[in-house]
Design an enzyme around this catalytic site. Structure first.
Site, mmCIF file in Angstrom:
data_model
loop_
_atom_site.group_PDB
_atom_site.id
_atom_site.type_symbol
_atom_site.label_atom_id
_atom_site.label_comp_id
_atom_site.label_asym_id
_atom_site.label_seq_id
_atom_site.Cartn_x
_atom_site.Cartn_y
_atom_site.Cartn_z
ATOM 1 C CG ASN A 1 -1.849 1.143 1.303
ATOM 2 O OD1 ASN A 1 -1.812 2.035 0.452
ATOM 3 N ND2 ASN A 1 -2.707 1.146 2.300
ATOM 4 N NE ARG B 1 -5.959 1.909 -0.562
ATOM 5 C CZ ARG B 1 -5.888 3.084 0.059
ATOM 6 N NH1 ARG B 1 -4.764 3.484 0.626
ATOM 7 N NH2 ARG B 1 -6.928 3.865 0.095
ATOM 8 C CG HIS C 1 -13.048 3.605 2.553
ATOM 9 N ND1 HIS C 1 -13.752 4.615 3.156
ATOM 10 C CD2 HIS C 1 -11.758 3.736 2.952
ATOM 11 C CE1 HIS C 1 -12.929 5.338 3.892
ATOM 12 N NE2 HIS C 1 -11.711 4.840 3.773
ATOM 13 N NE ARG D 1 -9.938 12.890 3.247
ATOM 14 C CZ ARG D 1 -9.876 11.560 3.193
ATOM 15 N NH1 ARG D 1 -10.975 10.830 3.178
ATOM 16 N NH2 ARG D 1 -8.713 10.967 3.151
ATOM 17 C CG ASP E 1 -7.721 9.430 18.219
ATOM 18 O OD1 ASP E 1 -8.675 8.890 18.824
ATOM 19 O OD2 ASP E 1 -6.705 8.811 17.869
ATOM 20 C CD GLU F 1 -9.047 -1.180 3.506
ATOM 21 O OE1 GLU F 1 -9.149 -0.357 2.599
ATOM 22 O OE2 GLU F 1 -8.783 -0.867 4.679
HETATM 23 P P1 ADP Z 1 -7.539 5.268 8.488
HETATM 24 O O1 ADP Z 1 -8.653 5.905 7.747
HETATM 25 O O2 ADP Z 1 -6.332 6.145 8.656
HETATM 26 O O3 ADP Z 1 -7.223 3.836 8.059
HETATM 27 P P2 ADP Z 1 -8.494 3.960 10.882
HETATM 28 O O4 ADP Z 1 -9.566 3.144 10.259
HETATM 29 O O5 ADP Z 1 -7.276 3.266 11.392
HETATM 30 O O6 ADP Z 1 -8.091 5.176 9.976
HETATM 31 O O7 ADP Z 1 -9.153 4.780 12.104
HETATM 32 C C1 ADP Z 1 -8.385 5.607 12.911
HETATM 33 C C2 ADP Z 1 -9.307 6.287 13.897
HETATM 34 O O8 ADP Z 1 -10.004 5.316 14.681
HETATM 35 C C3 ADP Z 1 -8.585 7.133 14.935
HETATM 36 O O9 ADP Z 1 -8.319 8.426 14.459
HETATM 37 C C4 ADP Z 1 -9.579 7.161 16.066
HETATM 38 O O10 ADP Z 1 -10.473 8.251 15.875
HETATM 39 C C5 ADP Z 1 -10.370 5.892 15.923
HETATM 40 N N1 ADP Z 1 -10.095 4.945 17.012
HETATM 41 C C6 ADP Z 1 -9.149 4.012 17.066
HETATM 42 N N2 ADP Z 1 -9.207 3.336 18.245
HETATM 43 C C7 ADP Z 1 -10.239 3.876 18.951
HETATM 44 C C8 ADP Z 1 -10.826 3.634 20.230
HETATM 45 N N3 ADP Z 1 -10.360 2.675 21.029
HETATM 46 N N4 ADP Z 1 -11.881 4.404 20.592
HETATM 47 C C9 ADP Z 1 -12.354 5.364 19.788
HETATM 48 N N5 ADP Z 1 -11.851 5.629 18.561
HETATM 49 C C10 ADP Z 1 -10.815 4.908 18.158
#
Ligand code: ADP
Length: 404
Positions: A7, A90, A180, A241, A284, A386
């Site tokens: 990726n 990917r 996605h 975004r 986050d 993925e």
């Molecule tokens: P990407 O789109 O970069 O692949 P991910 O699918 O890995 O992103 O999602 C990342 C986000 O998931 C983080 O920014 C956070 O907001 C959320 N996240 C991860 N772990 C937790 C958790 N334990 N509780 C709440 N939100 C979480």
């Protein structure tokens, strides 16, 4: 049979080496800061780890380092690259050119590069990575490309056309492509696998909620609508975004703040979403939940707005498909944030959605049905993978023997 899944982004190259015999991950890692300086982090299935700061002027040096780390030294997992049966990549944007997984040729690489206009951040980097990979793998090892957009190529024109002059589509290929796709395909197939049900006749809404978030309406196993558009900016409110907004806002703010359109787009891509809405608390959800629990009102409204947009799309896709059987939550937030899932599913009894809060509360990253026994609609948490689907696609299209 071992398959390397790649990726590649403009400055990073994430990889996984998967043993297709049992679909286990042998090693995974990331070459970061390509074109800046460089760092490789490599982890093996048995807990060995290798980290090195190095020089990655281009993707080629990153691939060369990856080969070195995988074949030599304390964290080696193979003797040489001929042990790898194929490489699956990917690719973000396949547009209308690539409707399915494809074997790589020089012409395919040029076509992917040619679509860079539609995905400036990604496609050129993918082409660079494909060319660099060719230099380090044996000539006989096939490379395969799996597109984020391909799953959505089954959308009907009424779903992918924008209400704009037809020339925009005809001349400039402006339409909804969606992203996605590999994740939405993986989790919907996984639902079929674990329940033993055929996807024929089922209406599924798949919610991939991560830093980038999108929802897809899946009818009879096929994507019929999705929230992301020409680019991943449309649809849900995301980490940074904006998602859907009135396009006239762009001119309004450019005039007021003396910004160029590119500067405005940078704000919409990188400074908006829950990060911007919360007044900069965080992108986050762990930080946002913590702030909301401490009584921060802006954090509360941001979380409500996020869940509200997800719920609205679930409702609109139920109307689009004339029914709803299954809702799937996946992605970092969908898998790990029970509060968000609860916020989305609250007040959806009319659609037949009823969560079992005793199952949902505290549930993180585990494939589980979270709807109540008397819920008309099934609600599931299904962790996405993925990389595994890219590896499966690569095995299938190359016809290689997984036990070889
Ligand atoms: P990407 O789109 O970069 O692949 P991910 O699918 O890995 O992103 O999602 C990342 C986000 O998931 C983080 O920014 C956070 O907001 C959320 N996240 C991860 N772990 C937790 C958790 N334990 N509780 C709440 N939100 C979480």
């Amino acid at each position: 049979m071992k398959i390397l899944v790649v990726n590649a982004g403009s400055s990073s190259l994430k990889y996984q080496l998967i043993d297709m015999k049992d679909e286990s991950v042998i090693a995974k890692g990331n070459c970061e800061r390509i074109g800046i300086d460089g760092k490789i982090t490599h982890k093996t299935f048995d807990g060995r780890e290798y980290v090195e700061e190095c020089s990655f002027p281009t993707h080629t040096e990153a691939f060369e380092k990856l080969v070195e780390v995988m074949t030599k030294g304390d964290a080696a997992v193979i003797k040489d690259m001929s042990e790898i049966g194929a490489v699956g990549h990917r690719i973000v944007q396949g547009a209308e050119v690539f409707t399915k997984t494809t074997i790589v040729t020089d012409e395919v690489i040029d076509q992917i590069d040619g679509l860079a206009d539609l995905a400036p951040v990604h496609n050129h980097a993918h082409a660079l990575a494909l060319r660099a990979c060719k230099k380090v793998i044996p000539e006989t090892t096939p490379q395969v490309v799996v597109f984020d957009t391909a799953f959505h190529q089954t959308m009907p024109p009424k779903a992918y056309m924008f209400g704009m002059p037809y020339e925009c589509y005809e001349q400039f290929h402006v339409r909804k492509y969606g992203f996605h796709g590999t994740s939405h395909r993986f989790v919907s197939m996984k639902y079929g696998e674990v329940t033993g049900k055929s996807l024929e006749g089922l209406n599924i809404v798949s919610c991939h909620l991560g830093n980038g978030s999108s929802i897809t309406a899946i009818k009879d196993g096929k994507s019929v609508d999705t929230t992301m558009g020409l680019t991943p900016l449309e649809g849900l409110i995301m980490g940074t975004r904006s998602g859907d907004l009135d396009p006239a806002i762009i001119e309004y703010l450019c005039n007021h703040e003396n910004l160029t359109v590119s500067e405005m787009l940078n704000i919409l891509n990188k400074k908006s979403g829950v990060l911007g809405m919360s007044g900069g608390i965080s992108s986050d959800f762990r930080d946002l939940n913590a702030a909301a629990n401490e009584g921060n009102e802006i954090a509360k409204v941001t979380l409500e707005a996020y869940a509200y947009r997800v719920a609205k799309y679930i409702g609109s896709y139920t109307a689009a498909m004339n029914g709803l059987d299954v809702v799937i939550f996946t992605g970092g937030i969908g898998e790990n944030a029970p509060e968000v899932r609860k916020g989305v599913c609250e007040n959806m009894e009319y659609l037949g959605i009823k969560l079992d809060n005793s199952v949902n509360d505290g549930l993180k990253g585990k494939l589980t049905k979270i709807s109540a026994p008397d819920s008309k609609v099934e609600v599931w948490v299904i962790p996405t993978n993925e990389e595994l689907l890219i590896a499966r696609d690569t095995l299938e299209i190359t016809g290689l023997d997984k036990n070889a």
